[in-house]
Design a protein around this motif. Structure first.
Motif, short mmCIF file in Angstrom:
data_model
loop_
_atom_site.label_atom_id
_atom_site.label_comp_id
_atom_site.label_asym_id
_atom_site.label_seq_id
_atom_site.Cartn_x
_atom_site.Cartn_y
_atom_site.Cartn_z
N PHE B 29 52.66 -8.12 -48.72
CA PHE B 29 53.24 -8.65 -49.96
C PHE B 29 54.25 -7.69 -50.58
O PHE B 29 55.34 -8.10 -51.00
CB PHE B 29 52.11 -8.97 -50.94
CG PHE B 29 52.58 -9.54 -52.25
CD1 PHE B 29 52.62 -8.77 -53.40
CD2 PHE B 29 52.95 -10.88 -52.34
CE1 PHE B 29 53.04 -9.29 -54.60
CE2 PHE B 29 53.38 -11.42 -53.55
CZ PHE B 29 53.41 -10.63 -54.68
N SER B 30 53.90 -6.42 -50.64
CA SER B 30 54.72 -5.47 -51.38
C SER B 30 55.98 -5.02 -50.66
O SER B 30 56.79 -4.30 -51.22
CB SER B 30 53.88 -4.23 -51.74
OG SER B 30 52.84 -4.59 -52.64
N ARG B 31 56.18 -5.46 -49.45
CA ARG B 31 57.37 -5.04 -48.70
C ARG B 31 58.57 -5.96 -48.95
O ARG B 31 59.68 -5.65 -48.53
CB ARG B 31 57.07 -5.02 -47.21
CG ARG B 31 56.05 -3.98 -46.79
CD ARG B 31 55.86 -3.99 -45.30
NE ARG B 31 57.07 -3.53 -44.60
CZ ARG B 31 57.27 -3.68 -43.30
NH1 ARG B 31 56.38 -4.29 -42.55
NH2 ARG B 31 58.36 -3.22 -42.74
N TYR B 32 58.33 -7.07 -49.62
CA TYR B 32 59.37 -8.10 -49.70
C TYR B 32 59.80 -8.41 -51.13
O TYR B 32 59.08 -8.13 -52.09
CB TYR B 32 58.85 -9.40 -49.08
CG TYR B 32 58.58 -9.30 -47.60
CD1 TYR B 32 57.35 -8.87 -47.14
CD2 TYR B 32 59.57 -9.64 -46.68
CE1 TYR B 32 57.11 -8.77 -45.77
CE2 TYR B 32 59.33 -9.55 -45.32
CZ TYR B 32 58.10 -9.12 -44.87
OH TYR B 32 57.86 -9.02 -43.52
N PHE B 33 60.97 -9.04 -51.21
CA PHE B 33 61.38 -9.72 -52.43
C PHE B 33 60.88 -11.16 -52.32
O PHE B 33 60.82 -11.73 -51.22
CB PHE B 33 62.91 -9.72 -52.56
CG PHE B 33 63.44 -8.52 -53.28
CD1 PHE B 33 63.65 -7.32 -52.61
CD2 PHE B 33 63.76 -8.59 -54.63
CE1 PHE B 33 64.16 -6.21 -53.26
CE2 PHE B 33 64.27 -7.48 -55.30
CZ PHE B 33 64.47 -6.30 -54.61
N TRP B 34 60.56 -11.73 -53.48
CA TRP B 34 60.04 -13.10 -53.55
C TRP B 34 60.95 -13.91 -54.46
O TRP B 34 61.34 -13.43 -55.54
CB TRP B 34 58.60 -13.10 -54.05
CG TRP B 34 57.73 -12.30 -53.13
CD1 TRP B 34 57.48 -10.97 -53.20
CD2 TRP B 34 57.08 -12.78 -51.96
NE1 TRP B 34 56.68 -10.58 -52.14
CE2 TRP B 34 56.42 -11.67 -51.37
CE3 TRP B 34 56.97 -14.04 -51.36
CZ2 TRP B 34 55.66 -11.79 -50.20
CZ3 TRP B 34 56.21 -14.15 -50.20
CH2 TRP B 34 55.58 -13.04 -49.63
N ALA B 35 61.30 -15.09 -54.02
CA ALA B 35 62.30 -15.89 -54.72
C ALA B 35 61.74 -17.23 -55.18
O ALA B 35 60.77 -17.75 -54.62
CB ALA B 35 63.50 -16.12 -53.81
N TRP B 36 62.38 -17.76 -56.22
CA TRP B 36 62.14 -19.13 -56.66
C TRP B 36 63.41 -19.93 -56.43
O TRP B 36 64.52 -19.47 -56.73
CB TRP B 36 61.74 -19.18 -58.13
CG TRP B 36 60.34 -18.71 -58.38
CD1 TRP B 36 59.95 -17.46 -58.76
CD2 TRP B 36 59.15 -19.49 -58.27
NE1 TRP B 36 58.58 -17.41 -58.88
CE2 TRP B 36 58.06 -18.64 -58.58
CE3 TRP B 36 58.88 -20.82 -57.92
CZ2 TRP B 36 56.74 -19.08 -58.57
CZ3 TRP B 36 57.57 -21.26 -57.92
CH2 TRP B 36 56.52 -20.39 -58.23
N ILE B 37 63.25 -21.14 -55.91
CA ILE B 37 64.34 -22.06 -55.62
C ILE B 37 63.91 -23.43 -56.14
O ILE B 37 62.73 -23.75 -56.14
CB ILE B 37 64.58 -22.15 -54.09
CG1 ILE B 37 64.89 -20.76 -53.51
CG2 ILE B 37 65.69 -23.13 -53.75
CD1 ILE B 37 63.70 -20.09 -52.88
N ARG B 38 64.87 -24.21 -56.59
CA ARG B 38 64.51 -25.55 -57.04
C ARG B 38 65.45 -26.60 -56.43
O ARG B 38 66.57 -26.29 -56.04
CB ARG B 38 64.52 -25.67 -58.55
CG ARG B 38 65.89 -25.57 -59.20
CD ARG B 38 65.75 -25.66 -60.72
NE ARG B 38 67.04 -25.58 -61.40
CZ ARG B 38 67.18 -25.56 -62.71
NH1 ARG B 38 66.11 -25.63 -63.51
NH2 ARG B 38 68.38 -25.49 -63.26
N GLN B 39 64.93 -27.82 -56.38
CA GLN B 39 65.68 -28.94 -55.85
C GLN B 39 65.62 -30.06 -56.87
O GLN B 39 64.57 -30.69 -57.06
CB GLN B 39 65.09 -29.41 -54.52
CG GLN B 39 65.82 -30.58 -53.91
CD GLN B 39 65.15 -31.05 -52.64
OE1 GLN B 39 63.94 -30.98 -52.50
NE2 GLN B 39 65.95 -31.49 -51.68
N SER B 40 66.72 -30.31 -57.55
CA SER B 40 66.77 -31.38 -58.54
C SER B 40 66.95 -32.72 -57.84
O SER B 40 67.49 -32.78 -56.74
CB SER B 40 67.92 -31.14 -59.51
OG SER B 40 67.80 -29.88 -60.13
#
Lengths: 111, 122
Positions: B29-40
């Motif tokens: 878990f701590s090795r990465y960046f985590w992103a949020w994406i959305r689809q309208s």
């Protein structure tokens, strides 16, 4: 309107070859930024299909291939199968917007 | 194998606050960046923002203010908070893992959650 332009839909018969285009500009694809492709079946998690223009993650069929030239990129699907029917999205980075950008998505229909 | 489980949201009224969380199972878990994406609805995907285990964040400049991404490394969880939502925030929201060693929106996203549908209506 998406920064990267994809055709809304493409279709092909089983066994055929289809190409999905992703057109950008000099501030994203044309600048040399990597293009990535995803497959999304509604209700499921999107799946990484191609990364950094031409590379397939482990486990992705070699029927999927990617290429890039100038301000555009393409995803080619050969030997179409029924379960290829899904939405496909391209992604890159835009220098002007200073962030990741996606295409509007292309719905692939297997006739 | 990495699995991302999402929960939260549902139906909101305009001006309310959207809160979503995802839990990551497996992987480092701590090795990465985590992103949020959305689809309208009827639209393509939109990258919202990212965070790493140190709490370093970056947001999409095109998205209005009021967006906060946070992290709880002890629980392998990433959260999204969006205040004062409007109808335009109606979307399917995804949590995803970014390419190792990469951040800032140019990265590929190699694991995604199944999505959380958020509807904003009066």
């Amino acid at each position: 309107q998406s920064v990267l332009t994809q055709p809304p839909s493409v279709s092909g018969a089983p066994g055929q070859r289809v190409t999905i285009s992703c057109t950008g500009s000099s501030s994203n694809i044309g600048r040399g930024y990597d293009v990535h492709w995803y497959q999304h079946l509604p209700g499921n998690a999107p799946k990484l299909l191609i990364y950094s223009d031409t590379n397939r993650p482990s486990g992705v069929s070699d029927r999927f291939s990617g290429s890039k030239s100038g301000t555009s990129a393409s995803l080619v699907v050969t030997g179409l199968q029924a379960d290829d029917e899904a939405d496909y999205y391209c992604q890159s980075y835009d220098e002007s917007l200073r962030g990741g950008v996606f295409g509007g998505g292309t719905k692939l229909t297997v006739l | 194998q990495v699995q991302i489980q999402q929960w939260g949201a549902g139906l909101l009224k305009p001006s309310e606050t959207l809160s979503l969380t995802c839990t990551v199972h497996g992987g480092s878990f701590s090795r990465y960046f985590w992103a949020w994406i959305r689809q309208s609805p009827g639209k393509g995907l939109e990258w919202i923002g990212e965070i790493n285990h140190l709490g370093s964040t970056k947001y999409n400049p095109s998205i209005k203010s009021g967006v906060t991404v946070s992290i709880d490394t002890s629980k392998s969880q990433v959260s999204l908070r969006l205040t004062s939502v409007t109808v335009a925030d109606t979307a399917l929201y995804f949590c995803a893992r970014e390419q190792l060693g990469c951040s800032g929106g140019s990265c590929y996203l190699d694991y995604w959650g199944q999505g959380s549908l958020v509807t904003v209506a009066s």
